[in-house]
Design an enzyme around this catalytic site. Structure first.
Site, PDB file in Angstrom:
ATOM      1  N   HIS A 170      41.004 122.559  94.607  1.00 57.87           N
ATOM      2  CA  HIS A 170      41.628 122.238  93.338  1.00 57.87           C
ATOM      3  C   HIS A 170      40.711 121.377  92.487  1.00 57.87           C
ATOM      4  O   HIS A 170      39.748 120.801  92.979  1.00 57.87           O
ATOM      5  CB  HIS A 170      42.917 121.441  93.572  1.00 57.87           C
ATOM      6  CG  HIS A 170      44.049 122.267  94.092  1.00 57.87           C
ATOM      7  ND1 HIS A 170      44.903 121.807  95.065  1.00 57.87           N
ATOM      8  CD2 HIS A 170      44.482 123.511  93.778  1.00 57.87           C
ATOM      9  CE1 HIS A 170      45.812 122.744  95.325  1.00 57.87           C
ATOM     10  NE2 HIS A 170      45.578 123.778  94.553  1.00 57.87           N
ATOM     11  N   CYS A 271      48.331 114.861  96.385  1.00 58.72           N
ATOM     12  CA  CYS A 271      49.077 116.074  96.719  1.00 58.72           C
ATOM     13  C   CYS A 271      50.492 115.791  97.229  1.00 58.72           C
ATOM     14  O   CYS A 271      51.377 116.639  97.131  1.00 58.72           O
ATOM     15  CB  CYS A 271      48.349 116.872  97.793  1.00 58.72           C
ATOM     16  SG  CYS A 271      46.736 117.429  97.270  1.00 58.72           S
TER      17      CYS A 271
END
Lengths: 282, 1006
Positions: A170, A271
């Site tokens: 990411h 996250c």
């Protein structure tokens, strides 16, 4: 009043989710590491505890779902900014259903829910970097242009720029915000490249804090009423060199948070929570 | 004409000065005070000038826009008695129509003044002739007194356009009304003494203009049919009681129903091209920080514009923001929330806040409105603006375009630069400092990008617009936004107006910096004004089609013929840089770009023939001296390059060039044998090359035809150095200059095409030969330099436009707007380089800019430094055409001769690592940075070469200090060296060259 971009880093709530046993074996990962489930759960509990006790956030804990091995990584399921929550359409097929519970939880928090229904769109919250002034959306394996467009549509006040993510899972696998106007960035070439792109695309100036380890660049920044600048970052055991860099941040309350196990399934600090700022009014 | 008896001399003088204005800023610093002394000289010149003047129209056609503007400004400052007693106005417009009368009329004005003011006025007029067209002399001077520095500068005539304009404006703004009355009265009397004027007055045709204001109401007023945009605009501002007017403008709809900005410097009639005298008053430049506006009324008007932008969807914002902005609107327009008000929702739903307004939003608005209790309307406006300004699309002017792959995108022009959107996403951004050049050609729009940290070369990014019109419109918007937000003062008008090719369009108003300054001087009680309800009907003119970034996709390709844009990288792709590149952060430097484009074209047939004539008649120029014709030629795109390489310093009086070489020099691979085309020889015949582009072919063909006739003239022409001046940013105070070439004006396109070809094609010599010659050229240049003790910096410029012209344009498909050099098509070599580097007497222009780096990058050899004797003192007479370059119309007849003493002293460090001319090395990077401050121009050229495994970084700094005798040279030099050392502590200074040029004969250059 709730002006635009007011109070970057102000959070009142956090949404987290438990770790299913399936994480150890089934969670998606880019490496082949063995995950110690107990260790991961201990770690996660400590993480939640920091949010709840140390920082005083109201934590909404969602139950783990064994059929969703990655469900602990709630960040990917929703992007919340101000009063609006965008329920994403995660890039990994196996994770799509993670959004269901998330949506309900955010609805309960009275956020304006925007759903990503377009079947051509994918977006992981991990690819979304909100700087307080604008969004950067990493175009990665998990996030595509269409997903970014929908995000731009959901948050019309802000510029949304796309950044190619060439390596790493990411965008936030190698960067995060470390304060208003401060981007923490890994020192790898792809990370630095991405930073340059972000700087070029932005009308604003950002300071950068470069840390030796990319994953260590994923931190959680908050600006809390009685605590000021707070930075949750990796521990010295994991990344001693990077921690030395963080220790130069004199104005920040530094809270090392262990993430040894979750990182094996590509989970970084950001996250594991969705942070929300609920104002009494507006 | 209307000149009164005995005033002839003065008239001439005036005329001369008028025409001289353009270069004043750069050159004639000392002259101002000497006006009287030099009058004799001036007279002589005046006579020549007079001749020119008689040539009539052509000249004034080329008056710089600022000049025109100023004149009209004085006349357009709306006097109370405008329609009936509007002599100034009609005179103004008429004057502008007819060049000759204008000049005289102009002088007369001043003269009248002088009768009253006697000598003072005279002195003042020298500096102000441009700004004091009518009755403004006195106030202007008062203003000067206030501002000490400005005044001194003015004395030296340096005030030139930038300051002159500023002052004039300043004076006009704050004191506007009083002045208008007083002066109006004064000039009125004098005017009435002139029967001619009365006649004119009677001839005046009046048109009724309808201007839709931001609150939706219409304002009608009468203007003389030939009035300029500015006149109407000022009338509107007066009606609105608006002083901070520079953020605003008038729009009209063109024949294609597209919204266009009314150019204040041009006649309205000529712009609207229809009989629809309907305009809309709009915000043109959205202030990034509205809180810095001085007056509430200005903020109010900005609010009105933004409310409409928001409610129409042009300025997208979220639900919450809609509600918040709406609540501030309610507070500003209706005051505190009234709990008693019956059915507030009914009332609020009649107001428009958002494109998709619904009950929920209205409820939210009301809810928020309650929380604003006690807030004054002005405070509410401020809050409104504080929130609106943060919206990402605030102040972004969107234009539909396609990228190189034919994908629909949007280009957004804003205060910070150019944004590229695909759908709603920002996919690229080019900040103004990153942009070296903006140009358009046909429906293509190009920006040349300064190389980034990771790139070595400049690249050009192209976009396709729907048609030529939209490309031009976008270009203009870019020019204006860049000027307004990025410059301290508007860019100097095209200097060699007479020789100007292509559009002269530049932003002519005040820049944000100037308007802020002016605003700070506003001293009046806050004007009261009435806030109207948000129940605005959408303004017919204003919004035009609402462009939103999401719409891009819906656009159909008008010209689907070629979806691919050409991207030109100036770098030759074969040249790859090995090793690390150096990059010097220069974001905080002022950047300047000298280059010009091919897109500059001839203006008018008439002027060309005039040019030819004058060329023939011109006194035989000394060999190196460029004549007018040549200059003209050089202004054509193709020739530009030559010019750039050999530039004449515009500063004449005293100039110091300090070249500090901090580094070892790059060596050139001394390969390529070449034959440099001698400038004196007739240009090679253009050989049309294989073209990949049809359009190119067309042009080339035309070019070929035309070339021959031109030849004879060309043969005699020598150096074309000063062309540059035309585009050279000469605004000392400018923050940065971007050369913004424009393609020819639409109207003139047809007419000039032929001419253009003539001009352009000669240089478009077969490229291959040219390339070959480049090295040699450099050598010769080098030698020359050594000989001359000129500046030791080799300047090379390349124009990508040029490349295009040469037809070698590769249809490059670089889809990604973020073109990196690697992706970019192979760069082309400039044909023109051949023509350059002629040993001439002319001093090389001590400036380098980004363009230079292009050439340096060239794999072919580069000699960057030339050896010079350690200490040389030379004296030489330079016959320079410098003035002419900037001068313009006057120059045609006159060969300005400047005698200068030139002294060059070179200090060289003993250990200088050889002048290494012969030593081959591989050039790795080259970069040039130019910064400019009031009287110094600093050019930094950084090259990095790889030589025998060692890399060398070499920095050359050239600092040009311009000024009159007061400069302490030693101190300046010491300072320069010190700074250089400080900036690069790890480097050693290997050579210092001081080049001092002093003007010997005081020459009154017009």
């Amino acid at each position: 009043m709730a002006g635009l971009m007011a109070g970057f880093g102000h959070y009142t709530h956090a949404v987290v989710r438990g770790i299913p046993a399936s994480l150890a074996k089934e969670a998606l990962r880019t490496s082949q590491a063995e995950v110690d489930l107990t260790g991961a759960r201990t770690e996660h509990d400590a993480y939640v505890e920091v949010l709840r006790t140390k920082l005083g956030l109201e934590v909404v804990e969602l139950p783990a779902d064994e059929s969703l091995p990655d469900c602990v990584f709630v960040e990917d399921a929703a992007v919340v900014c101000g009063e609006t929550a965008l329920i994403t359409r995660p890039g990994a097929e196996s994770r799509r259903r993670e959004t269901e519970v998330m949506k309900e939880a955010l609805k309960d928090l009275n956020l304006n829910i925007v759903e990503m229904t377009d079947e051509n769109a994918t977006l992981d919250g991990g690819d979304v970097l909100f700087t307080g002034r604008e969004f950067f959306v990493g175009l990665s394996k998990r996030t595509n242009q269409r997903g970014a467009e929908i995000l731009a549509d959901a948050f019309k006040d802000y510029a949304v720029s796309t950044v190619p993510v060439l390596e790493g899972l990411h965008l936030k696998s190698f960067c995060s915000m470390g304060g208003p106007g401060l981007i923490i960035i890994g020192s790898s070439e792809p990370a630095q490249k991405a930073l340059k792109i972000m700087q070029q695309m932005s009308d604003h100036r950002y300071d950068k804090l470069t840390v030796p380890d990319d994953i260590a660049a994923n931190c959680i920044y908050m600006n809390l009423p009685d605590k000021g600048h707070v930075l949750l970052h990796c521990t010295a055991e994991e990344f001693p060199e990077s921690v030395k860099v963080f220790e130069k941040l004199k104005d920040h309350m530094l809270i090392p948070v262990s993430n040894l196990e979750k990182v094996k399934v590509d989970g970084a600090l950001t996250c594991c929570s969705v942070l929300i700022n609920k104002k009494a009014n507006i | 004409m209307t000149t009164e008896a005995g005033s002839e001399t003065e008239v001439k003088e005036k005329a001369e000065e008028t025409s001289a204005q353009p270069d004043q800023s750069e050159t004639a610093e000392q002259e101002g005070q000497e006006v009287a002394n030099v009058e004799g000289e001036e007279k002589e010149k005046g006579k020549e000038k007079e001749k020119e003047g008689k040539e009539g129209k052509g000249i004034t056609r080329y008056l710089p826009t600022w000049f025109k503007k100023q004149k009209s400004q004085s006349q357009t400052s709306p006097t109370k008695e405008v329609p009936p007693a509007g002599e100034p106005v009609c005179k103004a417009t008429e004057g502008e129509e007819e060049p000759a009368p204008e000049v005289n009329g102009h002088a007369e004005e001043v003269e009248e003044k002088e009768e009253v003011k006697s000598e003072e006025a005279k002195e003042a007029t020298a500096a102000e002739s441009d700004s004091t067209a009518s009755a403004e002399t006195e106030p202007a001077r008062e203003e000067k007194v206030e501002d000490a520095t400005a005044k001194s500068e003015e004395k030296t005539k340096e005030a030139a356009e930038a300051e002159g304009a500023e002052e004039e404006q300043k004076e006009k703004e704050p004191q506007g009304h009083v002045e208008a009355e007083a002066d109006g009265g004064e000039s009125q009397t004098s005017i009435f003494q002139s029967p001619l004027r009365l006649v004119r007055k009677n001839k005046m045709k009046v048109v009724v203009c309808r201007v839709t204001l931001l609150d939706g109401t219409d304002f009608t007023c009468e203007v003389e049919k030939r009035a300029k945009g500015q006149y109407l605009f000022f009338k509107v501002c007066e009606h609105l009681n608006l002083l901070e007017k520079d953020y605003f403008g008038l729009t009209y709809k063109d024949s294609h129903d597209e919204k266009c900005w009314l150019d204040p410097t041009k006649e309205i009639k000529r712009q609207i091209r229809s009989n629809n005298w309907h305009f809309a008053f709009s915000v043109k430049f959205y202030p990034p920080d509205p809180s810095q506006l001085t007056e509430d009324i200005t903020r109010y008007l900005l609010c009105l514009q933004l409310r409409e932008d928001v409610s129409s969807g042009r300025l997208p914002c979220s639900f919450v923001t809609h509600a918040l902005l709406g609540s501030y609107t309610l507070q500003a327009e209706f005051g505190d929330y009234e709990p008693d008000q019956p059915r507030p929702l009914d009332f609020i739903s009649q107001l428009t806040f958002a494109p998709n307004q619904n009950k929920e939003m209205e409820e939210k608005i009301l809810e928020l409105h309650k929380s604003h209790r006690g807030m004054t309307p002005a405070q509410a406006d401020i809050q409104f603006l504080e929130n609106a300004k943060k919206l990402s699309m605030y102040g972004v002017d969107l234009h539909h375009a396609k990228d190189s792959e034919g994908v629909d995108i949007m280009l957004g022009v804003c205060a910070n630069g150019l944004l590229v959107y695909k759908d709603r996403l920002r996919i690229n951004r080019f900040a103004w400092p990153k942009i070296l050049k903006i140009s358009y050609k046909r429906n293509n729009f190009y920006i040349k990008i300064r190389p980034g940290e990771t790139e070595q070369f400049e690249s050009t990014v192209g976009f396709k617009l729907q048609n030529h019109r939209s490309a031009k419109k976008l270009w203009k918007v870019c020019v204006e936004n860049h000027s307004f937000f990025r410059l301290n003062a508007p860019e100097a008008p095209t200097k060699a107006r007479f020789l100007t090719l292509g559009s002269k369009f530049r932003y002519s108003g005040r820049t944000q910096a100037q308007t802020r300054l002016a605003s700070s001087l506003i001293d009046r009680p806050a004007p009261s004004f009435e806030r109207t309800s948000s129940k605005r009907i959408s303004r017919s003119l204003d919004g035009a089609p609402v462009i939103s970034i999401t719409e891009a996709g819906s656009e159909t390709a008008e010209n689907g013929r070629d979806p691919h844009l050409e991207l030109h990288s100036d770098s030759k792709s074969p040249l790859r840089v090995h090793g690390d590149n150096i990059y010097v952060r220069h974001s905080n430097l002022m950047l300047e770009d000298l280059d010009k484009t091919q897109d500059e074209v001839l203006k008018h047939q008439a002027s060309i023939s005039q040019l030819k004539r004058s060329f023939m008649e011109a006194p035989p120029p000394s060999p190196p001296q460029p004549n007018q014709w040549e200059k003209r030629l050089t202004s054509s795109p193709a020739t530009t390059i030559r010019v750039q390489q050999q530039q004449v310093t515009p500063e004449v009086e005293i100039e110091e060039t300090v070249v500090i070489q901090e580094v070892s020099r790059a060596v050139k691979p001394g390969l390529v044998p070449v034959t440099a085309d001698s400038p004196a020889t007739p240009p090679a015949e253009p050989e049309p090359k294989p073209q990949d582009q049809t359009e190119m072919v067309e042009e080339e063909a035309a070019a070929v035809e035309e070339v021959k006739p031109v030849k004879p003239e060309r043969a005699s022409s020598e150096s074309e150095s000063e062309e540059e001046a035309e585009y050279q940013p000469n605004v000392a105070a400018s923050i940065s200059q971007t050369k913004i070439p424009e393609e020819k004006e639409e109207e003139e396109e047809q007419m000039t095409k032929e001419e253009e070809r003539q001009q352009v094609s000669p240089p478009v010599v077969p490229a291959p030969p040219v390339e070959a010659s480049e090295p040699a050229e450099e050598l010769s240049q080098e030698e020359e330099e050594a000989k001359k003790e000129d500046t030791s910096v080799v300047e090379e410029k390349k124009d990508d436009q040029e490349e295009k012209e040469s037809g070698r344009e590769t249809e490059e498909s670089t889809d990604d707007p973020m073109v990196t050099p690697e992706e970019a098509p192979e760069g082309l070599i400039l044909p023109d380089e051949t023509l350059v580097a002629k040993p001439t007497e002319e001093q090389e222009r001590p400036k380098m800019n980004g363009e230079a780096s292009l050439v340096e990058v060239d794999p072919r050899l580069q000699v960057i430094c030339c050896s010079e004797p350690p200490v040389v003192k030379t004296e030489m007479v330079t016959i320079s055409d410098t003035f002419a370059a900037q001068k313009t119309e006057i120059a045609t007849k006159e060969v300005p001769i400047v005698h200068t003493e030139t002294k060059t002293i070179t200090y060289e460090a003993a250990q200088l690592d050889g002048n290494g001319d012969g030593e081959p090395g591989v050039l790795m990077t080259a970069q040039t940075i130019t910064s400019e401050s009031l009287c110094t121009t600093t050019t930094t050229h950084i090259t990095k070469t790889l030589k025998g495994g060692l890399s060398e970084t070499r920095i050359e700094k050239r600092i040009v200090i311009t000024g009159d005798c007061d400069i302490d040279h030693d101190q300046a030099l010491a300072q320069a060296i010190k700074e250089a050392k400080e900036q690069h502590p790890d480097m050693s200074v290997t050579r210092v060259v001081v080049h001092k040029e002093t003007e010997l004969a005081e020459e009154e250059e017009d």
